[in-house]
Design a protein around this motif. Structure first.
Motif, PDB file in Angstrom:
ATOM      1  N   ARG A 100       4.480  -0.974 -14.065  1.00  0.00           N
ATOM      2  CA  ARG A 100       4.816  -1.940 -15.107  1.00  0.00           C
ATOM      3  C   ARG A 100       5.167  -1.154 -16.374  1.00  0.00           C
ATOM      4  NH1 ARG A 100       3.987  -7.200 -13.914  1.00  0.00           N
ATOM      5  NH2 ARG A 100       2.462  -7.773 -12.322  1.00  0.00           N
ATOM      6  N   LEU A 101       5.615   0.073 -16.149  1.00  0.00           N
ATOM      7  CA  LEU A 101       5.886   1.009 -17.235  1.00  0.00           C
ATOM      8  C   LEU A 101       7.068   0.563 -18.090  1.00  0.00           C
ATOM      9  CD1 LEU A 101       5.649   4.219 -15.034  1.00  0.00           C
ATOM     10  CD2 LEU A 101       3.958   3.533 -16.750  1.00  0.00           C
ATOM     11  N   ASN A 102       7.062   1.024 -19.352  1.00  0.00           N
ATOM     12  CA  ASN A 102       8.246   0.812 -20.176  1.00  0.00           C
ATOM     13  C   ASN A 102       9.373   1.703 -19.659  1.00  0.00           C
ATOM     14  OD1 ASN A 102       7.898   3.450 -21.250  1.00  0.00           O
ATOM     15  ND2 ASN A 102       6.646   2.672 -22.930  1.00  0.00           N
ATOM     16  N   GLU A 103      10.556   1.521 -20.198  1.00  0.00           N
ATOM     17  CA  GLU A 103      11.740   2.213 -19.662  1.00  0.00           C
ATOM     18  C   GLU A 103      11.588   3.729 -19.690  1.00  0.00           C
ATOM     19  OE1 GLU A 103      16.616   2.381 -20.332  1.00  0.00           O
ATOM     20  OE2 GLU A 103      15.337   1.270 -21.721  1.00  0.00           O
TER      21      GLU A 103
ATOM     22  N   LYS B 134      11.376   6.058 -16.279  1.00  0.00           N
ATOM     23  CA  LYS B 134      12.351   7.113 -16.003  1.00  0.00           C
ATOM     24  C   LYS B 134      11.652   8.441 -15.729  1.00  0.00           C
ATOM     25  CE  LYS B 134      16.360   5.243 -18.461  1.00  0.00           C
ATOM     26  NZ  LYS B 134      17.308   5.419 -19.604  1.00  0.00           N
ATOM     27  N   SER B 135      10.578   8.712 -16.462  1.00  0.00           N
ATOM     28  CA  SER B 135       9.819   9.949 -16.235  1.00  0.00           C
ATOM     29  C   SER B 135       9.202   9.959 -14.843  1.00  0.00           C
ATOM     30  CB  SER B 135       8.714  10.090 -17.290  1.00  0.00           C
ATOM     31  OG  SER B 135       9.257  10.233 -18.581  1.00  0.00           O
ATOM     32  N   LEU B 136       8.583   8.834 -14.463  1.00  0.00           N
ATOM     33  CA  LEU B 136       7.976   8.734 -13.137  1.00  0.00           C
ATOM     34  C   LEU B 136       9.031   8.842 -12.047  1.00  0.00           C
ATOM     35  CD1 LEU B 136       5.631   8.177 -11.215  1.00  0.00           C
ATOM     36  CD2 LEU B 136       5.958   5.728 -11.625  1.00  0.00           C
ATOM     37  N   LYS B 137      10.143   8.154 -12.230  1.00  0.00           N
ATOM     38  CA  LYS B 137      11.204   8.165 -11.212  1.00  0.00           C
ATOM     39  C   LYS B 137      11.784   9.564 -11.038  1.00  0.00           C
ATOM     40  CE  LYS B 137      13.744   5.645  -8.383  1.00  0.00           C
ATOM     41  NZ  LYS B 137      14.814   6.544  -7.984  1.00  0.00           N
ATOM     42  N   ARG B 138      11.891  10.312 -12.140  1.00  0.00           N
ATOM     43  CA  ARG B 138      12.394  11.684 -12.039  1.00  0.00           C
ATOM     44  C   ARG B 138      11.476  12.544 -11.177  1.00  0.00           C
ATOM     45  NH1 ARG B 138      14.051  11.149 -17.513  1.00  0.00           N
ATOM     46  NH2 ARG B 138      12.063  12.000 -18.232  1.00  0.00           N
TER      47      ARG B 138
ATOM     48  N   GLU C   1      15.218  -0.431  -9.497  1.00  0.00           N
ATOM     49  CA  GLU C   1      15.315  -0.362 -10.961  1.00  0.00           C
ATOM     50  C   GLU C   1      15.145  -1.750 -11.582  1.00  0.00           C
ATOM     51  OE1 GLU C   1      15.589   2.181 -13.029  1.00  0.00           O
ATOM     52  OE2 GLU C   1      15.623   3.693 -11.449  1.00  0.00           O
ATOM     53  N   ILE C   2      15.788  -2.744 -10.991  1.00  0.00           N
ATOM     54  CA  ILE C   2      15.664  -4.118 -11.491  1.00  0.00           C
ATOM     55  C   ILE C   2      14.220  -4.593 -11.365  1.00  0.00           C
ATOM     56  CG2 ILE C   2      16.312  -6.525 -11.052  1.00  0.00           C
ATOM     57  CD1 ILE C   2      19.080  -5.473 -10.207  1.00  0.00           C
ATOM     58  N   GLY C   3      13.593  -4.286 -10.225  1.00  0.00           N
ATOM     59  CA  GLY C   3      12.203  -4.683 -10.013  1.00  0.00           C
ATOM     60  C   GLY C   3      11.264  -4.045 -11.018  1.00  0.00           C
ATOM     61  N   ALA C   4      11.497  -2.770 -11.334  1.00  0.00           N
ATOM     62  CA  ALA C   4      10.651  -2.071 -12.305  1.00  0.00           C
ATOM     63  C   ALA C   4      10.815  -2.669 -13.699  1.00  0.00           C
ATOM     64  CB  ALA C   4      10.995  -0.584 -12.318  1.00  0.00           C
ATOM     65  N   ALA C   5      12.053  -2.982 -14.065  1.00  0.00           N
ATOM     66  CA  ALA C   5      12.306  -3.592 -15.375  1.00  0.00           C
ATOM     67  C   ALA C   5      11.668  -4.974 -15.461  1.00  0.00           C
ATOM     68  CB  ALA C   5      13.809  -3.686 -15.624  1.00  0.00           C
ATOM     69  N   GLN C   6      11.761  -5.750 -14.378  1.00  0.00           N
ATOM     70  CA  GLN C   6      11.178  -7.091 -14.362  1.00  0.00           C
ATOM     71  C   GLN C   6       9.655  -7.034 -14.442  1.00  0.00           C
ATOM     72  OE1 GLN C   6      12.933 -10.150 -14.351  1.00  0.00           O
ATOM     73  NE2 GLN C   6      10.859 -10.788 -14.917  1.00  0.00           N
ATOM     74  N   ALA C   7       9.063  -6.043 -13.764  1.00  0.00           N
ATOM     75  CA  ALA C   7       7.603  -5.901 -13.789  1.00  0.00           C
ATOM     76  C   ALA C   7       7.113  -5.622 -15.204  1.00  0.00           C
ATOM     77  CB  ALA C   7       7.171  -4.778 -12.845  1.00  0.00           C
ATOM     78  N   ASN C   8       7.838  -4.774 -15.935  1.00  0.00           N
ATOM     79  CA  ASN C   8       7.464  -4.495 -17.322  1.00  0.00           C
ATOM     80  C   ASN C   8       7.677  -5.713 -18.206  1.00  0.00           C
ATOM     81  OD1 ASN C   8       8.758  -3.281 -20.204  1.00  0.00           O
ATOM     82  ND2 ASN C   8       6.762  -2.490 -19.585  1.00  0.00           N
TER      83      ASN C   8
END
Length: 211
Positions: A75-78, A82-86, A129-136
């Motif tokens: 539920r991370l901010n953007e 991005k850091s986690l995804k990297r 990516e959409i799911g991560a943004a929606q969760a946040n």
């Protein structure tokens, strides 16, 4: 290829392992077995979750990071997402989400041509990516509404704060009385170091030793 399951619940009162049986059944459907299970009782807006960090350290290229839903991972901010995804991408991990069918392809040994493989990868990454943004976004909306509710309750003189988990508190205090460290208490009780530290401050205060 190792399948590494990650489970998360937001509080100590919630059961992070509630989804494990479903994930095991899901993996078995594809002829796979979950090799390692990692779990955190931490908010999804925190990046430095102990078992998530351990999973990332353990992971090898080609391993599967299996989760029930995107919001269990983040539920991370953007910026933090991005850091986690990297890190996930640099480790060569493949994210498989039980509730996201486009990700299930990583659980199979089915071969496709390179062009199709790339297209499916792009579509799946976009949905994650959409799911991560929606969760946040869901988290931020809930936090805003909670703040509104607290402000209204305070104005009416009705707000009493968040109730404590008395059983956990008593167990933490018992461990601290036995001279256990914060980390050892956390490991023994299966609760987060943050929770132990919060009750530790109260424990010190009751003994007149707080700074």
């Amino acid at each position: 290829m190792f399948v590494r399951a990650y489970l998360r619940a937001s509080t100590e009162e919630q059961d992070a392992f509630r989804a494990l049986a479903d994930l095991e059944q899901f993996a078995a459907h594809f002829g796979k077995t979950i090799a390692s299970v990692y779990s955190d009782n931490e908010s999804g807006v925190r990046l430095d979750r102990p078992d998530l960090m351990r999973l990332l350290r353990d992971a090898k290229k080609g391993d599967i990071l299996l989760i029930e839903a995107i919001d269990r991972l983040s539920r991370l901010n953007e910026e933090n997402w991005k850091s986690l995804k990297r890190v996930i991408d640099s480790k060569g991990l493949k994210i498989v989400v039980r509730l996201l069918p486009t990700s299930h392809r990583w659980m199979t040994d089915e071969k496709t041509d390179l062009q199709t493989e790339r297209l499916l990868g792009i579509i799946n990454d976009l949905l994650i990516e959409i799911g991560a943004a929606q969760a946040n976004a869901d988290y931020e909306v809930r936090r805003y509404r909670q703040a509104q509710g607290i402000a209204t309750a305070k104005a009416a003189g009705l707000y009493k704060g968040r109730p404590q988990n008395i059983k956990i508190k008593e167990k933490v205090w018992s461990c601290l009385d036995s001279k256990f460290s914060i980390r050892k208490t956390s490991d023994l009780l299966g609760c987060s170091p943050t929770t132990v530290k919060r009750y530790n401050r109260e424990w010190l205060t009751t003994r007149g030793t707080a700074n």
